[in-house]
Design a protein around this motif. Structure first.
Motif, PDB file in Angstrom:
ATOM      1  N   HIS A  29       0.833  -1.201   0.000  1.00 38.16           N
ATOM      2  CA  HIS A  29       0.000   0.000   0.000  1.00 38.16           C
ATOM      3  C   HIS A  29       0.872   1.259   0.000  1.00 38.16           C
ATOM      4  O   HIS A  29       0.602   2.204  -0.744  1.00 38.16           O
ATOM      5  CB  HIS A  29      -0.929  -0.010   1.209  1.00 38.16           C
ATOM      6  N   ARG A  73       2.277   1.733  -3.430  1.00 40.14           N
ATOM      7  CA  ARG A  73       1.238   2.262  -4.323  1.00 40.14           C
ATOM      8  C   ARG A  73       1.002   3.746  -4.082  1.00 40.14           C
ATOM      9  O   ARG A  73       0.806   4.513  -5.023  1.00 40.14           O
ATOM     10  CB  ARG A  73      -0.088   1.525  -4.099  1.00 40.14           C
ATOM     11  N   ASP A  86       1.443   1.366 -10.178  1.00 39.90           N
ATOM     12  CA  ASP A  86       0.262   1.482  -9.320  1.00 39.90           C
ATOM     13  C   ASP A  86      -0.821   0.493  -9.746  1.00 39.90           C
ATOM     14  O   ASP A  86      -1.409  -0.198  -8.912  1.00 39.90           O
ATOM     15  CB  ASP A  86      -0.261   2.916  -9.359  1.00 39.90           C
ATOM     16  N   LYS A 108      -2.055  -2.670  -7.501  1.00 35.65           N
ATOM     17  CA  LYS A 108      -3.463  -2.757  -7.104  1.00 35.65           C
ATOM     18  C   LYS A 108      -4.030  -4.114  -7.495  1.00 35.65           C
ATOM     19  O   LYS A 108      -4.718  -4.758  -6.706  1.00 35.65           O
ATOM     20  CB  LYS A 108      -4.277  -1.636  -7.733  1.00 35.65           C
TER      21      LYS A 108
END
Length: 114
Positions: free
Chosen positions: A10, A13, A90, A94
Protein backbone atom coordinates in the motif's frame (compact mmCIF):
# COMPACT_ATOMS: atom_id res chain seq x y z
CA UNK A 1 -0.78 -11.98 2.90
CA UNK A 2 -0.17 -10.59 6.35
CA UNK A 3 -0.90 -7.03 7.39
CA UNK A 4 2.74 -5.90 7.18
CA UNK A 5 3.07 -7.14 3.61
CA UNK A 6 -0.21 -5.49 2.63
CA UNK A 7 0.94 -2.26 4.27
CA UNK A 8 4.24 -2.28 2.42
CA UNK A 9 2.46 -2.73 -0.92
CA UNK A 10 0.00 0.00 0.00
CA UNK A 11 2.84 2.43 0.81
CA UNK A 12 4.52 1.62 -2.50
CA UNK A 13 1.24 2.26 -4.32
CA UNK A 14 0.72 5.55 -2.49
CA UNK A 15 4.07 6.92 -3.61
CA UNK A 16 4.20 5.47 -7.16
CA UNK A 17 1.70 7.84 -8.81
CA UNK A 18 3.00 11.06 -7.15
CA UNK A 19 6.54 10.00 -8.08
CA UNK A 20 5.45 9.55 -11.70
CA UNK A 21 3.72 12.95 -11.74
CA UNK A 22 6.76 14.67 -10.22
CA UNK A 23 9.00 13.03 -12.84
CA UNK A 24 6.80 14.29 -15.67
CA UNK A 25 6.64 17.78 -14.12
CA UNK A 26 10.42 17.79 -13.78
CA UNK A 27 10.74 16.95 -17.48
CA UNK A 28 8.35 19.81 -18.35
CA UNK A 29 10.27 22.20 -16.09
CA UNK A 30 13.52 21.18 -17.76
CA UNK A 31 12.12 22.01 -21.18
CA UNK A 32 10.70 25.30 -19.92
CA UNK A 33 14.04 26.21 -18.37
CA UNK A 34 15.75 25.87 -21.73
CA UNK A 35 13.06 27.59 -23.76
CA UNK A 36 11.84 30.36 -21.45
CA UNK A 37 12.89 32.37 -18.42
CA UNK A 38 10.88 30.07 -16.13
CA UNK A 39 13.10 27.92 -13.90
CA UNK A 40 11.37 25.61 -11.46
CA UNK A 41 13.91 22.81 -11.89
CA UNK A 42 15.51 23.28 -8.43
CA UNK A 43 12.15 23.01 -6.68
CA UNK A 44 10.78 20.17 -8.80
CA UNK A 45 14.12 18.39 -8.65
CA UNK A 46 14.00 18.41 -4.87
CA UNK A 47 10.37 17.26 -4.78
CA UNK A 48 11.05 14.49 -7.27
CA UNK A 49 14.22 13.48 -5.42
CA UNK A 50 12.36 13.04 -2.14
CA UNK A 51 9.56 11.07 -3.81
CA UNK A 52 12.06 8.89 -5.69
CA UNK A 53 13.96 8.10 -2.48
CA UNK A 54 10.66 7.20 -0.78
CA UNK A 55 9.73 5.00 -3.75
CA UNK A 56 13.06 3.15 -3.55
CA UNK A 57 12.77 2.66 0.22
CA UNK A 58 9.19 1.39 -0.07
CA UNK A 59 10.19 -0.77 -3.05
CA UNK A 60 12.95 -2.39 -0.99
CA UNK A 61 10.52 -2.98 1.87
CA UNK A 62 7.92 -4.49 -0.46
CA UNK A 63 10.54 -6.70 -2.13
CA UNK A 64 11.69 -7.95 1.25
CA UNK A 65 8.19 -8.66 2.56
CA UNK A 66 6.59 -10.11 -0.59
CA UNK A 67 9.61 -12.23 -1.53
CA UNK A 68 9.40 -11.14 -5.18
CA UNK A 69 11.81 -12.82 -7.54
CA UNK A 70 14.56 -10.63 -9.00
CA UNK A 71 12.68 -10.15 -12.29
CA UNK A 72 9.53 -8.81 -10.60
CA UNK A 73 11.54 -6.53 -8.33
CA UNK A 74 13.53 -5.24 -11.31
CA UNK A 75 10.33 -4.49 -13.24
CA UNK A 76 8.96 -2.41 -10.36
CA UNK A 77 12.27 -0.56 -10.06
CA UNK A 78 12.45 0.13 -13.80
CA UNK A 79 8.91 1.46 -13.73
CA UNK A 80 10.12 4.18 -11.36
CA UNK A 81 12.65 5.53 -13.87
CA UNK A 82 10.48 5.41 -16.99
CA UNK A 83 8.06 8.26 -17.76
CA UNK A 84 4.51 7.11 -16.90
CA UNK A 85 6.01 3.99 -15.27
CA UNK A 86 4.71 4.86 -11.82
CA UNK A 87 1.16 4.75 -13.13
CA UNK A 88 1.72 1.24 -14.49
CA UNK A 89 3.31 0.19 -11.18
CA UNK A 90 0.26 1.48 -9.32
CA UNK A 91 -2.11 -0.52 -11.54
CA UNK A 92 -0.05 -3.70 -11.24
CA UNK A 93 0.28 -3.35 -7.47
CA UNK A 94 -3.46 -2.76 -7.10
CA UNK A 95 -4.22 -5.85 -9.17
CA UNK A 96 -1.76 -7.95 -7.13
CA UNK A 97 -3.21 -6.71 -3.85
CA UNK A 98 -6.77 -7.41 -4.99
CA UNK A 99 -5.79 -10.93 -6.08
CA UNK A 100 -4.10 -11.54 -2.72
CA UNK A 101 -7.21 -10.41 -0.85
CA UNK A 102 -9.41 -12.72 -2.93
CA UNK A 103 -7.05 -15.66 -2.34
CA UNK A 104 -6.90 -14.92 1.38
CA UNK A 105 -10.69 -14.84 1.65
CA UNK A 106 -10.99 -18.06 -0.31
CA UNK A 107 -8.49 -19.81 2.00
CA UNK A 108 -10.30 -18.49 5.06
CA UNK A 109 -13.65 -19.78 3.77
CA UNK A 110 -12.07 -23.13 2.95
CA UNK A 111 -12.84 -23.11 -0.76
CA UNK A 112 -9.17 -23.36 -1.76
CA UNK A 113 -6.61 -25.52 -0.06
CA UNK A 114 -3.44 -23.73 1.03
Amino acid sequence: MDIKTASSLHRLRLVSAPEAVSFLLLLVCSVLKRTTEFNAVPVMGAVHGVLFILYVLFWLDAWNRTKWDVRTAAVYFLLSVVPFGGFFADRRLKRAADDAVIASRARREGTVSA
